[in-house]
Write a protein that holds these residues in place. Structure first.
Motif, PDB file in Angstrom:
ATOM      1  N   GLU A 130       0.056 -16.019 -88.810  1.00  0.00           N
ATOM      2  CA  GLU A 130       1.330 -16.019 -89.387  1.00  0.00           C
ATOM      3  C   GLU A 130       1.645 -17.373 -89.713  1.00  0.00           C
ATOM      4  O   GLU A 130       1.460 -18.184 -88.622  1.00  0.00           O
ATOM      5  N   THR A 131       2.100 -17.748 -90.916  1.00  0.00           N
ATOM      6  CA  THR A 131       2.223 -19.309 -91.253  1.00  0.00           C
ATOM      7  C   THR A 131       3.490 -19.884 -90.561  1.00  0.00           C
ATOM      8  O   THR A 131       4.535 -18.833 -90.386  1.00  0.00           O
ATOM      9  N   VAL A 132       3.730 -20.962 -89.999  1.00  0.00           N
ATOM     10  CA  VAL A 132       5.011 -21.490 -89.572  1.00  0.00           C
ATOM     11  C   VAL A 132       5.466 -22.363 -90.587  1.00  0.00           C
ATOM     12  O   VAL A 132       6.249 -23.224 -90.238  1.00  0.00           O
ATOM     13  N   ASN A 133       4.990 -22.271 -92.032  1.00  0.00           N
ATOM     14  CA  ASN A 133       5.553 -22.924 -93.100  1.00  0.00           C
ATOM     15  C   ASN A 133       5.588 -24.818 -92.487  1.00  0.00           C
ATOM     16  O   ASN A 133       6.683 -25.082 -92.825  1.00  0.00           O
ATOM     17  N   SER A 134       4.388 -24.847 -91.944  1.00  0.00           N
ATOM     18  CA  SER A 134       4.375 -26.477 -91.604  1.00  0.00           C
ATOM     19  C   SER A 134       2.988 -26.955 -91.742  1.00  0.00           C
ATOM     20  O   SER A 134       2.045 -26.334 -91.697  1.00  0.00           O
ATOM     21  N   THR A 135       2.887 -28.235 -92.248  1.00  0.00           N
ATOM     22  CA  THR A 135       1.518 -28.760 -92.035  1.00  0.00           C
ATOM     23  C   THR A 135       1.521 -30.177 -91.294  1.00  0.00           C
ATOM     24  O   THR A 135       2.890 -30.697 -90.850  1.00  0.00           O
ATOM     25  N   TYR A 136       0.304 -30.565 -90.679  1.00  0.00           N
ATOM     26  CA  TYR A 136       0.250 -31.911 -90.153  1.00  0.00           C
ATOM     27  C   TYR A 136      -0.782 -32.571 -90.470  1.00  0.00           C
ATOM     28  O   TYR A 136      -1.961 -32.373 -90.027  1.00  0.00           O
ATOM     29  N   SER A 137      -0.730 -33.738 -90.827  1.00  0.00           N
ATOM     30  CA  SER A 137      -2.037 -34.448 -91.460  1.00  0.00           C
ATOM     31  C   SER A 137      -3.301 -33.710 -91.953  1.00  0.00           C
ATOM     32  O   SER A 137      -4.288 -33.719 -91.638  1.00  0.00           O
ATOM     33  N   ILE A 177      -4.460 -33.460 -82.885  1.00  0.00           N
ATOM     34  CA  ILE A 177      -4.905 -33.779 -84.380  1.00  0.00           C
ATOM     35  C   ILE A 177      -5.243 -35.359 -84.301  1.00  0.00           C
ATOM     36  O   ILE A 177      -6.005 -35.918 -84.890  1.00  0.00           O
ATOM     37  N   ASP A 178      -4.008 -35.914 -83.712  1.00  0.00           N
ATOM     38  CA  ASP A 178      -4.137 -37.500 -83.786  1.00  0.00           C
ATOM     39  C   ASP A 178      -5.432 -38.071 -83.046  1.00  0.00           C
ATOM     40  O   ASP A 178      -5.891 -39.237 -83.524  1.00  0.00           O
ATOM     41  N   ALA A 179      -5.829 -37.334 -82.099  1.00  0.00           N
ATOM     42  CA  ALA A 179      -6.870 -37.912 -81.088  1.00  0.00           C
ATOM     43  C   ALA A 179      -8.176 -37.713 -82.010  1.00  0.00           C
ATOM     44  O   ALA A 179      -9.027 -38.744 -82.076  1.00  0.00           O
ATOM     45  N   ARG A 180      -8.310 -37.176 -82.842  1.00  0.00           N
ATOM     46  CA  ARG A 180      -9.386 -36.806 -83.906  1.00  0.00           C
ATOM     47  C   ARG A 180      -9.422 -37.886 -85.064  1.00  0.00           C
ATOM     48  O   ARG A 180     -10.308 -38.125 -85.345  1.00  0.00           O
ATOM     49  N   GLU A 181      -8.006 -37.793 -85.863  1.00  0.00           N
ATOM     50  CA  GLU A 181      -8.003 -38.512 -86.918  1.00  0.00           C
ATOM     51  C   GLU A 181      -7.451 -39.944 -86.730  1.00  0.00           C
ATOM     52  O   GLU A 181      -8.141 -40.743 -87.585  1.00  0.00           O
TER      53      GLU A 181
END
Length: 300
Positions: A130-137, A177-181
């Protein structure tokens, strides 16, 4: 195994190799640019050793596939140590898998060849995401409910980030995600994790245990942290390189002698089996290394 059409269950079947995976502490160098461990180590307060305990596992299945002939049936016996919610859709070469967890946290990172939209469709169709209607990086975020846990999943092109961290899912997945990006890793942190990263080389399959998650004794002492790992060093000759690292409390007066005595009395460290290891100290970590035939070096 066909490295261009791996299903999730086939590809992740390198699993408990992570436990074998040794050498720990470091499947990556301090720069973190070469191997999965260095790329997927989220920023976190403390080293983990001062908390309830922490385990970190990382592997590069493509490297394992290259040594599959030498590993023989062991390749299939490495049953998945990680069972995060990942669809069974086929995708391209699986580059890396990462796990970092403790009593309250489970973080997973997957890198493979797949299109973001195709993976999102698979999550929706197979796992009722289910989407949480959000994105990050650039990652689209979804919620997946499993039997024992609820996961927050982020999907980008060729990358999946998964967090099971209760009320702190969002913060945890952003850190991952920050650790990877962005490289916001713990490679510069003080404590046993940083020491292991400095001391241990770049094994293809690694596992680190810290704090209460350490299950290995050195004499009467429980190490602060232990790292184990191996790589196929010569596929033709069927040889593996074994590495184990031990961070011992300051109360141990001669750490190298203690580790040598431990390996003389019990040559196994996890699924790594030693015969005549070389013992040295690097950045406060007592390191045991040896190259052995697969049949002798891996006890699984």
């Amino acid at each position: 195994m066909d490295r261009t059409t791996l299903t999730r269950r086939d590809a992740l079947r390198v699993g408990s190799a992570a436990a074998v995976v040794g050498l720990a502490g470091c499947s990556g160098v301090l720069g973190g640019s070469a191997t999965v461990y260095g790329r997927w180590t989220p920023e976190r307060e403390g080293s983990g050793a001062d908390q309830s305990g922490e385990s970190i596992r990382a592997m590069e299945p493509a490297a394992l596939a290259e040594g599959r002939f030498a590993l023989g049936d062991r390749y299939d016996l490495m049953a998945a140590f990680l069972e995060p919610p990942v669809p069974t859709m086929e995708f391209g070469e699986l580059d890396a898998v990462y796990y970092n967890g403790g009593w309250t946290t489970s973080l997973y990172g997957v890198e493979a060849e797949f299109d973001q939209s195709a993976m999102v469709d698979a999550y929706r169709q197979e796992l009722d995401a289910e989407t949480v209607n959000s994105t990050y990086s650039g990652y689209e975020l979804y919620r997946v409910d499993a039997t024992l846990s609820s996961y927050l999943v982020g999907v980008a092109d060729g990358r999946i980030a998964i967090a099971a961290n209760g009320d702190r899912d969002r913060a945890a997945i952003e850190s991952l995600i920050d650790a990877r990006e962005d490289g916001a890793r713990r490679t510069s942190s003080d404590g046993p994790l940083a020491s292991l990263q400095s001391a241990v080389g770049q094994e293809s399959y690694t596992q680190i245990s810290m704090g209460d998650d350490v299950g290995i004794q050195v004499g009467e002492t429980t190490p602060t942290a232990v790292a184990m790992g191996f790589s196929v060093s010569d596929a033709e000759e069927e040889l593996v390189s074994l590495t184990s690292g031990f961070v011992l409390p300051e109360t141990v007066s001669d750490p190298e002698a203690a580790v040598e005595a431990r390996l003389s009395a019990d040559a196994s460290v996890g699924v790594l089996s030693y015969a005549d290891p070389e013992i040295s100290t690097n950045a406060g970590v007592v390191v045991a290394t040896e190259e052995r035939p697969v049949e002798d070096g891996l006890s699984f």
